[in-house]
Design a protein around this motif. Structure first.
Motif: not given
Length: 221
Positions: A74, A78, A104-105, A108, A111-112, A143, A146, A150
């Motif tokens: 994470r 980020g 979930d990770l 994430t 999503a970048r 989840c 998320a 997205y």
């Protein structure tokens, strides 16, 4: 922590002879290192530690190791350029992981890709696109949310992504499969499609043409 230390850590984390306990301790140490001056240190970690090695730690049966690895990833996700980890093979297994924090990770991480149309299209055109759509039906609400977030942002932000999602691709087929799921999953899909349909005339037309609005609205009658 210099490059030599980080290289040693890569060898240790990738070794089958190192105990899960020691690997967990190393991941916790790495997490602590990344918690200060994160951007600069993340760059040095990505240069010295193999990301496939870190992702492989998520496959451990040791819950503490998986949790520690999630914390490390994470912080990296980020801080570094998404091109470092937007690899289908790295992320695909994470979507199928039994632990919700891993699923979930990886959302994430994906999503970048929303930072650029090219990256977002790359994700949706790969196997990850279908996997993300399927995650709308994830039993863990976080989840599922998320995945919805997205896909919604991708469709609103980039017209080519909306076209890919709703204009007859394999992704649309996956969306239609969700219509055969439980009422809870159908409601999640309704919420996403309704939100998109009300955000612009173009998206309303695409949602109608995709055949998603009518069956979902029928559920409300």
């Amino acid at each position: 922590m210099d490059a030599a230390n980080l290289n040693d850590m890569t060898r240790s984390l990738s070794s089958n002879e190192v105990s899960a306990k020691l690997k967990t301790e190393q991941l916790i140490l790495l997490s602590s290192y990344l918690s200060r001056d994160s951007a600069k240190r993340s760059a040095s970690v990505v240069e010295s530690i193999s990301l496939p090695v870190l992702f492989s730690c998520l496959q451990s049966s040791d819950g503490s190791q998986v949790q520690a690895c999630c914390t490390v990833l994470r912080r990296l996700i980020g801080s570094v350029d998404p091109s470092h980890f937007l690899e289908v093979d790295l992320l695909e297994s994470g979507f199928k992981h039994e632990r919700s924090e891993v699923r979930d990770l990886v959302v994430t991480a994906v999503a970048r890709s929303l930072e650029s149309e090219v990256s977002c299209m790359k994700v949706l055109e790969s196997k990850l696109g279908g996997v993300i759509v399927k995650q709308i039906g994830d039993e863990v609400l976080l989840c599922s949310q998320a995945a919805v977030s997205y896909l919604s942002e991708a469709a609103r932000k980039y017209p080519p992504c909306a076209k890919l999602l709703f204009d007859g691709s394999g992704l649309l087929a996956e969306l239609h499969k969700l219509l055969c799921e439980t009422s809870v999953v159908r409601y999640r899909l309704l919420a996403m499609v309704s939100e998109l349909a009300t955000s612009s005339p173009e998206l309303l037309s695409q949602c109608q043409a995709a055949g998603l609005l009518s069956p979902l609205l029928d559920d409300l009658e």
